[in-house]
Design a protein around this motif. Structure first.
Motif, PDB file in Angstrom:
ATOM      1  N   VAL A 217       0.848  -1.184   0.000  1.00  0.00           N
ATOM      2  CA  VAL A 217       0.000   0.000   0.000  1.00  0.00           C
ATOM      3  C   VAL A 217       0.880   1.229   0.000  1.00  0.00           C
ATOM      4  N   PHE A 218       0.730   2.060  -0.993  1.00  0.00           N
ATOM      5  CA  PHE A 218       1.507   3.289  -1.059  1.00  0.00           C
ATOM      6  C   PHE A 218       0.549   4.462  -0.920  1.00  0.00           C
ATOM      7  N   LEU A 219       0.860   5.361  -0.019  1.00  0.00           N
ATOM      8  CA  LEU A 219      -0.018   6.479   0.251  1.00  0.00           C
ATOM      9  C   LEU A 219       0.427   7.712  -0.503  1.00  0.00           C
ATOM     10  N   CYS A 220      -0.497   8.367  -1.136  1.00  0.00           N
ATOM     11  CA  CYS A 220      -0.202   9.634  -1.808  1.00  0.00           C
ATOM     12  C   CYS A 220      -0.158  10.730  -0.767  1.00  0.00           C
ATOM     13  N   LEU A 221       0.940  11.440  -0.714  1.00  0.00           N
ATOM     14  CA  LEU A 221       1.155  12.419   0.347  1.00  0.00           C
ATOM     15  C   LEU A 221       1.161  13.836  -0.196  1.00  0.00           C
ATOM     16  N   SER A 222       0.338  14.104  -1.158  1.00  0.00           N
ATOM     17  CA  SER A 222       0.271  15.450  -1.722  1.00  0.00           C
ATOM     18  C   SER A 222      -0.072  16.452  -0.639  1.00  0.00           C
ATOM     19  N   GLY A 223       0.753  17.456  -0.507  1.00  0.00           N
ATOM     20  CA  GLY A 223       0.501  18.486   0.496  1.00  0.00           C
ATOM     21  C   GLY A 223       0.873  18.082   1.885  1.00  0.00           C
ATOM     22  N   ALA A 224       1.572  16.982   2.073  1.00  0.00           N
ATOM     23  CA  ALA A 224       1.890  16.514   3.417  1.00  0.00           C
ATOM     24  C   ALA A 224       3.142  17.192   3.937  1.00  0.00           C
TER      25      ALA A 224
ATOM     26  N   LYS B 163      -3.278  19.819   8.229  1.00  0.00           N
ATOM     27  CA  LYS B 163      -3.286  18.616   7.404  1.00  0.00           C
ATOM     28  C   LYS B 163      -3.553  19.020   5.963  1.00  0.00           C
ATOM     29  N   GLY B 164      -2.629  18.660   5.066  1.00  0.00           N
ATOM     30  CA  GLY B 164      -2.800  19.001   3.665  1.00  0.00           C
ATOM     31  C   GLY B 164      -4.088  18.438   3.111  1.00  0.00           C
ATOM     32  N   VAL B 165      -4.754  19.205   2.256  1.00  0.00           N
ATOM     33  CA  VAL B 165      -5.996  18.746   1.650  1.00  0.00           C
ATOM     34  C   VAL B 165      -5.716  17.474   0.847  1.00  0.00           C
ATOM     35  N   GLY B 166      -6.404  16.401   1.169  1.00  0.00           N
ATOM     36  CA  GLY B 166      -6.210  15.126   0.512  1.00  0.00           C
ATOM     37  C   GLY B 166      -5.013  14.343   0.991  1.00  0.00           C
ATOM     38  N   ALA B 167      -4.334  14.824   2.028  1.00  0.00           N
ATOM     39  CA  ALA B 167      -3.121  14.169   2.514  1.00  0.00           C
ATOM     40  C   ALA B 167      -3.440  13.189   3.628  1.00  0.00           C
ATOM     41  N   SER B 168      -2.447  12.370   3.983  1.00  0.00           N
ATOM     42  CA  SER B 168      -2.611  11.364   5.028  1.00  0.00           C
ATOM     43  C   SER B 168      -1.724  11.632   6.227  1.00  0.00           C
ATOM     44  N   VAL B 169      -1.049  12.769   6.249  1.00  0.00           N
ATOM     45  CA  VAL B 169      -0.157  13.123   7.341  1.00  0.00           C
ATOM     46  C   VAL B 169      -0.595  14.462   7.914  1.00  0.00           C
TER      47      VAL B 169
ATOM     48  N   ASP C 101      -1.818   8.563   8.918  1.00  0.00           N
ATOM     49  CA  ASP C 101      -2.990   7.706   8.760  1.00  0.00           C
ATOM     50  C   ASP C 101      -2.589   6.406   8.071  1.00  0.00           C
ATOM     51  N   LEU C 102      -3.090   5.293   8.590  1.00  0.00           N
ATOM     52  CA  LEU C 102      -2.836   4.005   7.960  1.00  0.00           C
ATOM     53  C   LEU C 102      -3.861   3.754   6.848  1.00  0.00           C
ATOM     54  N   PRO C 103      -3.524   2.909   5.882  1.00  0.00           N
ATOM     55  CA  PRO C 103      -4.407   2.741   4.719  1.00  0.00           C
ATOM     56  C   PRO C 103      -5.717   2.034   5.021  1.00  0.00           C
ATOM     57  N   ARG C 104      -5.774   1.260   6.120  1.00  0.00           N
ATOM     58  CA  ARG C 104      -7.002   0.546   6.471  1.00  0.00           C
ATOM     59  C   ARG C 104      -7.544   1.092   7.786  1.00  0.00           C
TER      60      ARG C 104
ATOM     61  N   GLN D 259      -7.338   4.159  16.429  1.00  0.00           N
ATOM     62  CA  GLN D 259      -7.550   5.240  15.458  1.00  0.00           C
ATOM     63  C   GLN D 259      -6.771   5.040  14.160  1.00  0.00           C
ATOM     64  N   ALA D 260      -6.128   3.888  13.989  1.00  0.00           N
ATOM     65  CA  ALA D 260      -5.428   3.547  12.740  1.00  0.00           C
ATOM     66  C   ALA D 260      -4.428   4.621  12.339  1.00  0.00           C
ATOM     67  N   LYS D 261      -3.594   5.011  13.300  1.00  0.00           N
ATOM     68  CA  LYS D 261      -2.560   6.010  13.053  1.00  0.00           C
ATOM     69  C   LYS D 261      -1.252   5.571  13.695  1.00  0.00           C
ATOM     70  N   ILE D 262      -0.146   5.992  13.104  1.00  0.00           N
ATOM     71  CA  ILE D 262       1.154   5.929  13.743  1.00  0.00           C
ATOM     72  C   ILE D 262       1.509   7.354  14.137  1.00  0.00           C
TER      73      ILE D 262
END
Length: 554
Positions: free
Chosen positions: A19-26, A66-72, A251-254, A544-547
């Motif tokens: 699983v690769f996370l897109c980090l746009s804006g992170a 938190k960047g819009v659409g980001a996971s960090v 944020d984790l992918p699941r 909360q599925a986070k690191i």
């Protein structure tokens, strides 16, 4: 519910899930040194002042970008002048959403904030009194709020193994309904949580006292009306040193992930287990990339979650397969698993074997608890397992420089010692009786630092002198779960009941508490990376599925 009295097989590539996370804006995840997060530093890329009509400039408000659409997400905390500041190295240019944590307050939405390169964006934030305080309370604040005896609140506090206390106090179950709910809950296994309930393969009968517990729970929830009949109490916001911190959440992918343990490998990668599902994950803190692999089943018919994560001399992660009574090694070069099971005659269907400890000679300690008590030393080169009986049930384990095993007993409040060369076992009671010694780590001086879950203390057992020391944590119902010492001498811990991370200075006993931005993270294991500046503290937000990475700035 848990008692809380105080207050050789190889897997094929088909098992791999990437699983690769897109980090746009992170954020940049810690590239470069950390600067002041709440000063007037000219290096800030985003800053401002937080105020409210009631308090004016507000100290101790957690501000998250938190960047819009980001996971960090990156969080800083306001200083005594209400100012927050994000260091330039922590945010890339782009659009961000801003959120806050300050119990009793909501944010007047500033809209999307555009962060620009080469300049400082100044965004002042205005807070207003919340109309829904109950939605902001942590588990410990509910325990402080509800009426009841210590025994009754202990029972309520035990709910956090699977879900936040808010689920119970916001319910409308009457006494009859609660009896049914309690019976159903007791038949869920320990790796369960509210998004992934897992039943035991056997029936668990109602407990004596469940009728009284049902009556109590129906008296503190909303079964008799839309409002609680008691005052909702809150903890004070952070101040002083507790505001000098940067927190990064990945944020984790699941969403159903339960990152019970997040452990740092020698190369700085962070590996995490999944308490309820058969996955091993890896976070690259430099890029934010997350990759997961599916762990092969070692014992069919058993719950597939995992727990402890440790590393061998080659940097390969080993993970304890809790209810499969096995251990898995992941080869980082070939990306394949190899598993070993504890012999059937040494473990029953109900035994648990989630802990791993690495010896200096490459051998690996495993442990069974609950139904059978034993330590098992695996030689990976031959597959041989030597078993040693233990006198009682232990939970957390670690080994010292000699390869001796040290064990913490949650149920009995003792530290166990197993000498590798002789197999001799000794038991040492903690100074505080029935302290709930839970998990811990051995430091470079062969001292075993551990959490006292029931006594709300951090303990240390010197494996050379056999002497103990204990330090109290000031917050009620602190419930520390694990403890580890960093290279600067501080000892870190966290727990399931508060949303706080604790930093102990053993020299003077001072405890600094850092509030986390996410409500009810449910912390278990804790690890530190002392190679970074500042030290990085890593935890999994199990519910909360986070690191989460915590960087203290002083």
């Amino acid at each position: 519910m848990l008692h809380f009295p105080f207050l050789k097989r190889r897997s094929s590539p088909r098992f791999v899930l990437a699983v690769f996370l897109c980090l746009s804006g992170a954020s940049l995840h810690g590239l470069g040194p950390a600067q002041s997060s709440n000063s007037n530093s000219s290096d800030a890329i985003l800053s401002g002042v937080v105020t409210s009509q009631v308090e004016g400039e507000m100290e101790g408000v957690l501000v998250t970008a938190k960047g819009v659409g980001a996971s960090v997400a990156v969080t800083v905390v306001t200083n005594d002048g209400g100012r927050y500041a994000f260091p330039r190295s922590r945010l890339q240019p782009g659009p961000y959403r801003i959120s806050i944590r300050a119990v009793g307050y909501d944010l007047e939405d500033p809209g999307t904030v555009e962060v620009r390169a080469g300049s400082t964006q100044n965004v002042n934030l205005r807070l207003r009194a919340t109309l829904d305080l109950a939605s902001q309370l942590s588990n410990v604040e509910w325990l402080l709020s509800v009426p009841g005896t210590e025994q009754q609140r202990n029972a309520l506090g035990s709910c956090v193994g699977c879900h936040a206390i808010a689920f119970a106090v916001k319910s409308t179950h009457d006494t009859t309904a609660w009896r049914s709910v309690l019976h159903r809950m007791r038949n869920y296994s320990s790796p369960s949580f509210w998004l992934n309930p897992i039943k035991w393969p056997w029936e668990v009968p109602p407990r004596a006292g469940d009728a009284d517990l049902a009556e109590y729970l129906s008296s503190i929830n909303l079964s008799s009306g839309p409002d609680w009949k008691y005052e909702l109490k809150t903890l004070p916001r952070p101040k002083g040193v507790s505001t000098r911190v940067i927190i990064t959440e990945y944020d984790l992918p699941r969403r159903e992930s339960q990152p019970h343990d997040a452990s740092v490998a020698p190369d700085g990668m962070v590996w995490y287990s999944d308490f309820g599902l058969p996955y091993l994950g890896r976070l690259d803190p430099r890029t934010g990339e997350i990759k997961e692999w599916r762990i092969p089943v070692a014992r069919a018919g058993s719950s597939e979650g995992s727990l402890d994560v440790k590393f061998d001399r080659e940097g390969n992660p080993w993970v304890g397969l809790l209810l499969q009574r096995s251990v898995a090694k992941f080869d980082v070069k070939t990306e394949t698993f190899e598993t070993w099971a504890i012999p059937e005659e040494k473990a029953s269907e109900r035994s648990r074997a989630g802990m791993v400890a690495m010896g200096p000679d490459g051998k690996v300690w495993l442990k069974t608890s609950v139904d059978t008590y034993g330590a098992h030393l695996l030689d990976p080169s031959s597959g041989d397992i030597t078993s040693y009986p233990l006198p009682l049930s232990f939970y957390g384990t670690d080994s010292n420089s000699k390869g001796d095993l040290y064990l913490a007993s949650l149920s009995d409040g003792v530290i166990g010692e197993l000498i590798a060369k002789t197999g001799e076992v000794a038991v040492y009671p903690t100074p505080t009786p029935r302290s709930g010694s839970r998990r811990g780590h051995v430091d470079e001086q062969d001292r075993f630092w551990f959490a006292e879950f029931f006594a709300h203390k951090i303990g240390m057992f010197d494996t050379t002198t056999k002497q103990f020391r204990e330090w109290p944590i000031p917050t009620p119902w602190a419930g520390p779960y694990d403890a580890i010492r960093d290279s600067k001498g501080y000892v870190w811990s966290g727990g399931m009941h508060t949303d706080l991370i604790y930093r102990l200075n053993p020299v003077d006993g001072e405890v600094t508490e850092y509030l986390m931005p996410t409500l009810s993270p449910n912390f278990r294991n804790i690890d530190v990376d002392s190679s970074t500046d500042p030290v990085s503290v890593w935890l999994g937000a199990n519910h909360q599925a986070k690191i989460i990475r915590v960087e203290p700035l002083e």
